[in-house]
Write a protein that holds these residues in place. Structure first.
Motif, mmCIF file in Angstrom:
data_model
loop_
_atom_site.group_PDB
_atom_site.id
_atom_site.type_symbol
_atom_site.label_atom_id
_atom_site.label_comp_id
_atom_site.label_asym_id
_atom_site.label_seq_id
_atom_site.Cartn_x
_atom_site.Cartn_y
_atom_site.Cartn_z
ATOM 1 N N GLN A 1 37.320 20.098 1.471
ATOM 2 C CA GLN A 1 36.295 20.720 2.296
ATOM 3 C C GLN A 1 35.452 21.680 1.454
ATOM 4 O O GLN A 1 35.998 22.433 0.641
ATOM 5 C CB GLN A 1 36.942 21.481 3.459
ATOM 6 C CG GLN A 1 37.716 20.580 4.409
ATOM 7 C CD GLN A 1 38.462 21.373 5.457
ATOM 8 O OE1 GLN A 1 37.954 21.632 6.535
ATOM 9 N NE2 GLN A 1 39.689 21.776 5.135
ATOM 10 N N PRO A 2 34.148 21.672 1.640
ATOM 11 C CA PRO A 2 33.288 22.588 0.880
ATOM 12 C C PRO A 2 33.638 24.043 1.180
ATOM 13 O O PRO A 2 33.971 24.392 2.319
ATOM 14 C CB PRO A 2 31.881 22.252 1.391
ATOM 15 C CG PRO A 2 31.992 20.899 2.012
ATOM 16 C CD PRO A 2 33.379 20.804 2.549
ATOM 17 N N SER A 3 33.560 24.887 0.164
ATOM 18 C CA SER A 3 33.824 26.312 0.372
ATOM 19 C C SER A 3 32.632 27.010 1.013
ATOM 20 O O SER A 3 32.795 28.029 1.690
ATOM 21 C CB SER A 3 34.176 26.983 -0.964
ATOM 22 O OG SER A 3 33.125 26.803 -1.897
ATOM 23 N N ASP A 4 31.436 26.467 0.803
ATOM 24 C CA ASP A 4 30.227 27.057 1.370
ATOM 25 C C ASP A 4 30.114 26.692 2.851
ATOM 26 O O ASP A 4 30.082 25.508 3.195
ATOM 27 C CB ASP A 4 28.998 26.544 0.616
ATOM 28 C CG ASP A 4 27.701 27.039 1.224
ATOM 29 O OD1 ASP A 4 27.594 28.240 1.503
ATOM 30 O OD2 ASP A 4 26.800 26.209 1.452
ATOM 31 N N ARG B 1 27.229 24.271 3.718
ATOM 32 C CA ARG B 1 27.484 22.894 3.279
ATOM 33 C C ARG B 1 28.510 22.225 4.196
ATOM 34 O O ARG B 1 28.387 21.047 4.536
ATOM 35 C CB ARG B 1 27.976 22.900 1.837
ATOM 36 C CG ARG B 1 28.207 21.517 1.237
ATOM 37 C CD ARG B 1 26.932 20.668 1.240
ATOM 38 N NE ARG B 1 27.095 19.473 0.481
ATOM 39 C CZ ARG B 1 26.722 19.332 -0.791
ATOM 40 N NH1 ARG B 1 26.171 20.340 -1.453
ATOM 41 N NH2 ARG B 1 26.890 18.197 -1.416
ATOM 42 N N ARG B 2 29.488 23.001 4.614
ATOM 43 C CA ARG B 2 30.488 22.441 5.517
ATOM 44 C C ARG B 2 29.848 22.049 6.852
ATOM 45 O O ARG B 2 30.173 21.014 7.434
ATOM 46 C CB ARG B 2 31.621 23.440 5.742
ATOM 47 C CG ARG B 2 32.809 22.842 6.490
ATOM 48 C CD ARG B 2 33.915 23.840 6.731
ATOM 49 N NE ARG B 2 34.524 24.278 5.478
ATOM 50 C CZ ARG B 2 35.754 24.779 5.403
ATOM 51 N NH1 ARG B 2 36.490 24.913 6.488
ATOM 52 N NH2 ARG B 2 36.249 25.183 4.246
ATOM 53 N N ASP C 1 27.928 18.811 6.387
ATOM 54 C CA ASP C 1 28.858 17.675 6.354
ATOM 55 C C ASP C 1 29.366 17.338 7.746
ATOM 56 O O ASP C 1 29.619 16.167 8.063
ATOM 57 C CB ASP C 1 30.028 17.975 5.418
ATOM 58 C CG ASP C 1 29.655 17.835 3.951
ATOM 59 O OD1 ASP C 1 28.477 17.543 3.661
ATOM 60 O OD2 ASP C 1 30.534 18.023 3.094
ATOM 61 N N ARG D 1 20.615 14.843 -1.696
ATOM 62 C CA ARG D 1 21.555 15.759 -2.357
ATOM 63 C C ARG D 1 21.409 15.688 -3.864
ATOM 64 O O ARG D 1 21.479 16.701 -4.559
ATOM 65 C CB ARG D 1 22.989 15.459 -1.930
ATOM 66 C CG ARG D 1 23.240 15.790 -0.477
ATOM 67 C CD ARG D 1 24.701 15.858 -0.097
ATOM 68 N NE ARG D 1 24.838 16.398 1.256
ATOM 69 C CZ ARG D 1 25.999 16.685 1.834
ATOM 70 N NH1 ARG D 1 27.131 16.498 1.175
ATOM 71 N NH2 ARG D 1 26.020 17.185 3.050
ATOM 72 N N GLU E 1 23.179 14.988 -6.345
ATOM 73 C CA GLU E 1 24.177 15.696 -7.149
ATOM 74 C C GLU E 1 25.151 14.774 -7.869
ATOM 75 O O GLU E 1 25.936 15.209 -8.691
ATOM 76 C CB GLU E 1 24.965 16.654 -6.242
ATOM 77 C CG GLU E 1 24.104 17.701 -5.563
ATOM 78 C CD GLU E 1 24.872 18.470 -4.505
ATOM 79 O OE1 GLU E 1 25.984 18.025 -4.160
ATOM 80 O OE2 GLU E 1 24.365 19.493 -4.034
ATOM 81 N N GLY F 1 30.050 14.625 -2.128
ATOM 82 C CA GLY F 1 30.566 15.872 -2.677
ATOM 83 C C GLY F 1 30.054 16.170 -4.074
ATOM 84 O O GLY F 1 30.467 17.158 -4.679
ATOM 85 N N CYS G 1 34.259 14.548 -1.543
ATOM 86 C CA CYS G 1 34.587 15.634 -0.620
ATOM 87 C C CYS G 1 35.231 15.032 0.629
ATOM 88 O O CYS G 1 35.432 13.808 0.720
ATOM 89 C CB CYS G 1 33.349 16.447 -0.251
ATOM 90 S SG CYS G 1 32.110 15.518 0.685
#
Length: 245
Positions: free
Chosen positions: A98-101, A104-105, A108, A155, A157, A162, A167
């Motif tokens: 899971q994203p820490s931000d 972003r979570r 998602d 994204r 990225e 992720g 992710c």
């Protein structure tokens, strides 16, 4: 412990202290989600498969909804594929998914909610018997794939949602995508195939996902899904398909 599905009248397989168990069905995309997370995080677990057409009373006592997956460890029971996946990620903190931000979570989570549109139109297409309706459903499914193509491209990225690593969303989305190719085979419709020229970012994502060890440890190939879905559409699914034990 058998891989065969436990059915009505079967004896409950006793649990063991501190051993994580997943109640599953081998071809269920929602159970597939949880198994992907378990394998990604290298969490030891045991599997008890359930016959969803003839559920054991003891399973309904564990999960009154009768759905899979469900996770059980000692006196803890977690149902729902997303809740199970997030719980696993929170409790087993290695290889976080899971994203820490928080933003972003949240983004998602929006992507996750949209899966119901994609998979719903896929199932409608699979059940279609009228050629015109079938084509409409295929076009609707492609429209939803275009949504993910654009989101992933934006994204920018890496191959995964992720970024350079998968992710949580990557793993929760994959089971529905893995089943998508059955449409072209079962409906003998080339229009159901994904054109790499029209979906280049999505196609690259699929190829990157297929290289993940957790994907190779779970799921089936398209021919196997076709064999299962043929029975599923006739309401006679063979939950023990390909098992000899």
């Amino acid at each position: 412990m058998t891989q065969k599905a436990y059915t009505q009248g079967s004896t409950f397989p006793p649990t063991k202290p501190d051993v994580l168990r997943i109640y599953s069905m081998r071809f269920c995309p929602y159970s597939h989600r949880a198994r992907l997370v378990l394998n990604h995080k290298k969490i030891p677990f045991e599997v008890v498969n359930i016959n969803l057409k003839s559920k054991p009373d003891w399973y309904l006592a564990i999960n009154p909804l009768g759905t899979v997956p469900a996770l059980q460890i000692d006196d803890k029971v977690i149902t729902d594929s997303v809740a199970a996946a997030e719980w696993l990620d929170d409790v087993y903190t290695e290889s976080r998914l899971q994203p820490s931000d928080p933003y972003r979570r949240a983004l998602d989570r929006v992507l996750l909610e949209y899966i119901s549109k994609f998979y719903g139109s896929f199932r409608d297409a699979l059940k279609s018997t009228d050629p015109t309706t079938l084509q409409t459903n295929i076009e609707e499914t492609k429209k939803h794939l275009q949504f993910y193509e654009e989101k992933l491209k934006a994204r920018g990225e890496g191959p995964f949602f992720g970024g350079s690593k998968p992710c949580m969303f990557d793993l929760l989305f994959w089971p529905m995508v893995e089943r998508f190719p059955v449409l072209a085979v079962m409906k003998e419709s080339p229009t159901a195939n994904i054109d790499a020229d029209k979906f280049p970012t999505f196609t690259a994502w699929v190829q990157a996902m297929k290289e993940l060890p957790e994907l190779k440890a779970t799921g089936f190939d398209t021919d196997s899904y076709v064999a299962f879905f043929r029975g599923y559409l006739k309401e006679t699914p063979d939950y023990n398909l390909f098992l000899k034990e």
